[in-house]
Design a protein around this motif. Sequence first.
Motif, PDB file in Angstrom:
ATOM      1  N   LEU A  95      16.222   4.720 -14.231  1.00 35.79           N
ATOM      2  CA  LEU A  95      16.345   6.087 -14.756  1.00 35.79           C
ATOM      3  C   LEU A  95      16.759   7.078 -13.673  1.00 35.79           C
ATOM      4  CD1 LEU A  95      13.450   6.853 -17.231  1.00 35.79           C
ATOM      5  CD2 LEU A  95      15.907   7.003 -17.632  1.00 35.79           C
ATOM      6  N   GLY A  96      16.604   6.693 -12.418  1.00 39.82           N
ATOM      7  CA  GLY A  96      16.977   7.569 -11.315  1.00 39.82           C
ATOM      8  C   GLY A  96      18.433   7.404 -10.897  1.00 39.82           C
ATOM      9  N   GLY A  97      19.167   6.583 -11.608  1.00 43.79           N
ATOM     10  CA  GLY A  97      20.545   6.263 -11.218  1.00 43.79           C
ATOM     11  C   GLY A  97      21.521   7.413 -11.415  1.00 43.79           C
ATOM     12  N   LYS A  98      22.496   7.470 -10.525  1.00 47.15           N
ATOM     13  CA  LYS A  98      23.610   8.411 -10.669  1.00 47.15           C
ATOM     14  C   LYS A  98      24.888   7.600 -10.633  1.00 47.15           C
ATOM     15  CE  LYS A  98      22.176  12.914  -8.951  1.00 47.15           C
ATOM     16  NZ  LYS A  98      22.409  14.006  -8.017  1.00 47.15           N
ATOM     17  N   ALA A  99      25.788   7.881 -11.574  1.00 53.43           N
ATOM     18  CA  ALA A  99      27.041   7.136 -11.606  1.00 53.43           C
ATOM     19  C   ALA A  99      27.881   7.484 -10.385  1.00 53.43           C
ATOM     20  CB  ALA A  99      27.793   7.475 -12.877  1.00 53.43           C
ATOM     21  N   LYS A 100      28.414   6.462  -9.743  1.00 54.14           N
ATOM     22  CA  LYS A 100      29.441   6.684  -8.719  1.00 54.14           C
ATOM     23  C   LYS A 100      30.541   5.671  -9.007  1.00 54.14           C
ATOM     24  CE  LYS A 100      30.721   7.344  -4.071  1.00 54.14           C
ATOM     25  NZ  LYS A 100      30.368   7.548  -2.666  1.00 54.14           N
ATOM     26  N   GLY A 101      31.684   6.178  -9.449  1.00 50.83           N
ATOM     27  CA  GLY A 101      32.740   5.272  -9.899  1.00 50.83           C
ATOM     28  C   GLY A 101      32.210   4.464 -11.070  1.00 50.83           C
ATOM     29  N   LYS A 102      32.394   3.135 -11.028  1.00 51.49           N
ATOM     30  CA  LYS A 102      31.923   2.299 -12.135  1.00 51.49           C
ATOM     31  C   LYS A 102      30.537   1.719 -11.876  1.00 51.49           C
ATOM     32  CE  LYS A 102      36.494   1.082 -13.830  1.00 51.49           C
ATOM     33  NZ  LYS A 102      37.394   0.002 -14.271  1.00 51.49           N
ATOM     34  N   GLY A 103      29.927   2.148 -10.779  1.00 52.15           N
ATOM     35  CA  GLY A 103      28.610   1.609 -10.454  1.00 52.15           C
ATOM     36  C   GLY A 103      27.539   2.681 -10.522  1.00 52.15           C
ATOM     37  N   MET A 104      26.304   2.248 -10.357  1.00 54.72           N
ATOM     38  CA  MET A 104      25.190   3.193 -10.333  1.00 54.72           C
ATOM     39  C   MET A 104      24.571   3.168  -8.945  1.00 54.72           C
ATOM     40  SD  MET A 104      24.054   5.081 -12.868  1.00 54.72           S
ATOM     41  CE  MET A 104      24.670   5.415 -14.530  1.00 54.72           C
ATOM     42  N   GLN A 105      24.179   4.329  -8.468  1.00 56.38           N
ATOM     43  CA  GLN A 105      23.485   4.406  -7.188  1.00 56.38           C
ATOM     44  C   GLN A 105      22.103   5.001  -7.403  1.00 56.38           C
ATOM     45  OE1 GLN A 105      26.096   6.663  -4.599  1.00 56.38           O
ATOM     46  NE2 GLN A 105      27.098   4.782  -3.916  1.00 56.38           N
ATOM     47  N   TYR A 106      21.172   4.594  -6.560  1.00 56.20           N
ATOM     48  CA  TYR A 106      19.773   5.011  -6.749  1.00 56.20           C
ATOM     49  C   TYR A 106      19.220   5.663  -5.485  1.00 56.20           C
ATOM     50  CZ  TYR A 106      20.620   1.934 -10.658  1.00 56.20           C
ATOM     51  OH  TYR A 106      21.179   1.350 -11.770  1.00 56.20           O
ATOM     52  N   HIS A 107      20.095   6.407  -4.800  1.00 56.57           N
ATOM     53  CA  HIS A 107      19.698   6.992  -3.526  1.00 56.57           C
ATOM     54  C   HIS A 107      18.600   8.045  -3.666  1.00 56.57           C
ATOM     55  CE1 HIS A 107      22.857   4.697  -1.926  1.00 56.57           C
ATOM     56  NE2 HIS A 107      23.860   5.516  -2.204  1.00 56.57           N
ATOM     57  N   GLY A 108      18.465   8.633  -4.856  1.00 57.47           N
ATOM     58  CA  GLY A 108      17.473   9.684  -5.037  1.00 57.47           C
ATOM     59  C   GLY A 108      16.078   9.151  -5.322  1.00 57.47           C
ATOM     60  N   ASN A 109      15.983   7.838  -5.578  1.00 57.35           N
ATOM     61  CA  ASN A 109      14.679   7.271  -5.956  1.00 57.35           C
ATOM     62  C   ASN A 109      13.696   7.243  -4.788  1.00 57.35           C
ATOM     63  OD1 ASN A 109      16.177   6.659  -8.290  1.00 57.35           O
ATOM     64  ND2 ASN A 109      15.010   4.807  -8.653  1.00 57.35           N
ATOM     65  N   VAL A 110      12.450   7.359  -5.135  1.00 60.03           N
ATOM     66  CA  VAL A 110      11.371   7.269  -4.154  1.00 60.03           C
ATOM     67  C   VAL A 110      11.330   5.837  -3.593  1.00 60.03           C
ATOM     68  CG1 VAL A 110       9.558   6.519  -5.761  1.00 60.03           C
ATOM     69  CG2 VAL A 110       8.966   8.018  -3.877  1.00 60.03           C
ATOM     70  N   GLY A 111      10.793   5.682  -2.390  1.00 60.91           N
ATOM     71  CA  GLY A 111      10.638   4.352  -1.809  1.00 60.91           C
ATOM     72  C   GLY A 111       9.672   3.490  -2.614  1.00 60.91           C
ATOM     73  N   LYS A 112       9.757   2.166  -2.427  1.00 61.88           N
ATOM     74  CA  LYS A 112       8.974   1.249  -3.265  1.00 61.88           C
ATOM     75  C   LYS A 112       7.464   1.409  -3.128  1.00 61.88           C
ATOM     76  CE  LYS A 112      12.184  -2.429  -4.353  1.00 61.88           C
ATOM     77  NZ  LYS A 112      12.572  -3.841  -4.246  1.00 61.88           N
ATOM     78  N   ALA A 113       6.982   1.506  -1.880  1.00 68.23           N
ATOM     79  CA  ALA A 113       5.535   1.573  -1.672  1.00 68.23           C
ATOM     80  C   ALA A 113       4.968   2.861  -2.288  1.00 68.23           C
ATOM     81  CB  ALA A 113       5.219   1.524  -0.178  1.00 68.23           C
ATOM     82  N   GLU A 114       5.665   3.956  -2.042  1.00 73.82           N
ATOM     83  CA  GLU A 114       5.242   5.247  -2.576  1.00 73.82           C
ATOM     84  C   GLU A 114       5.337   5.252  -4.109  1.00 73.82           C
ATOM     85  OE1 GLU A 114       7.551   7.904  -0.147  1.00 73.82           O
ATOM     86  OE2 GLU A 114       6.407   9.606  -0.992  1.00 73.82           O
ATOM     87  N   GLY A 115       6.434   4.684  -4.625  1.00 74.45           N
ATOM     88  CA  GLY A 115       6.648   4.637  -6.070  1.00 74.45           C
ATOM     89  C   GLY A 115       5.557   3.839  -6.755  1.00 74.45           C
ATOM     90  N   ARG A 116       5.201   2.720  -6.130  1.00 76.99           N
ATOM     91  CA  ARG A 116       4.152   1.864  -6.690  1.00 76.99           C
ATOM     92  C   ARG A 116       2.826   2.625  -6.782  1.00 76.99           C
ATOM     93  NH1 ARG A 116       4.053  -3.741  -6.554  1.00 76.99           N
ATOM     94  NH2 ARG A 116       5.840  -3.687  -5.147  1.00 76.99           N
ATOM     95  N   GLN A 117       2.540   3.406  -5.749  1.00 74.74           N
ATOM     96  CA  GLN A 117       1.289   4.161  -5.713  1.00 74.74           C
ATOM     97  C   GLN A 117       1.262   5.275  -6.769  1.00 74.74           C
ATOM     98  OE1 GLN A 117       0.411   5.527  -1.772  1.00 74.74           O
ATOM     99  NE2 GLN A 117      -1.679   6.172  -2.323  1.00 74.74           N
ATOM    100  N   LEU A 118       2.375   6.004  -6.871  1.00 75.06           N
ATOM    101  CA  LEU A 118       2.457   7.082  -7.863  1.00 75.06           C
ATOM    102  C   LEU A 118       2.339   6.501  -9.274  1.00 75.06           C
ATOM    103  CD1 LEU A 118       5.365   9.094  -6.206  1.00 75.06           C
ATOM    104  CD2 LEU A 118       3.019   9.923  -6.533  1.00 75.06           C
ATOM    105  N   TYR A 119       3.014   5.396  -9.489  1.00 79.68           N
ATOM    106  CA  TYR A 119       2.995   4.735 -10.789  1.00 79.68           C
ATOM    107  C   TYR A 119       1.568   4.315 -11.148  1.00 79.68           C
ATOM    108  CZ  TYR A 119       3.886   1.134 -14.298  1.00 79.68           C
ATOM    109  OH  TYR A 119       3.869   0.374 -15.434  1.00 79.68           O
TER     110      TYR A 119
END
Lengths: 168, 168
Positions: A95-119
């Motif tokens: 859900l954090g993806g942004k289209a770049k060309g024909k692909g998706m980038q997820y540069h805005g997403n939180v890091g995994k460890a932090e994301g896991r904790q928030l989740y």
Amino acid sequence: MTDKVDLVQARAVVQQCLHARLQVKPPDEESEAEWVEINRGMVIYLCFFKGANEDIIPKMVSALMNIKLCENESGKYVSVLDLPGSVLVIPQATLGGKAKGKGMQYHGNVGKAEGRQLYSQFVSQCDKELASTAKSSEAGVVVRHGTYGNRQVLKLDTNGPYTHLMEF
Amino acid sequence: MTDKVDLVQARAVVQQCLHARLQVKPPDEESEAEWVEINRGMVIYLCFFKGANEDIIPKMVSALMNIKLCENESGKYVSVLDLPGSVLVIPQATLGGKAKGKGMQYHGNVGKAEGRQLYSQFVSQCDKELASTAKSSEAGVVVRHGTYGNRQVLKLDTNGPYTHLMEF
């Protein structure tokens, strides 16, 4: 110029369901897949962005549990707490993806460890919110959730998904 | 200050599916409900905002048909045209909602007549795009869609919804 979009800490897509079933452990040589499921209630797909802070969790949980997105038996929209309904939380970094060309980038997403904790905090606060509401706890509704980082194999049955986007 | 959010003309939530089934006519006294369905492919929930112009449709269709959001047999992400997969388009005005207190408001949504027309153009251009792609037309994949203004009773089976938000 302040770009409002970049200040978003979390994004949720919310659907109502009659039944939802989510795989929480894929099958392996020794055992079959494990699933969790809910009946009538709300499915929350959840993604956190860089800069997301645990302070946002109570606000998110309160908003999502109290907003009137669930249709009751008489066709009126009430909150999942008032329905009362169950909640299925699905980690969904895509859900954090942004289209770049024909692909998706997820540069805005939180890091995994932090994301896991928030989740994990989000899930446990949803749990508390349902448990502390008489109507919900008497009705035996539940909070179920996917495993962070896993593939979220989902089967969903709705009477109209009534899809909403909520950003925090 | 320009608020980027207010310039959005359309919002799409995209999920991949193994099978999806959507009611296009509710049951009545004389007949059973009617459904459309697709197998492997992409579900697009779609909402237009005030100010949306038909000029945006080709851009949207091209982006959504060509972006790599579908997992193929070897676990690689390709476009729905390359998969090749089918497409289910679901009108979903609720996606335009903004929370106000405990309720949702839809003041930013396009009017019904205009929305219906944009939606119908979107569907027919998706159809053309699939029909003009050799891989898709040979594989017999299809575009199916819900009825604008109806309740969208949906049953969805996924191998991971891989949910994305795309705004135009």
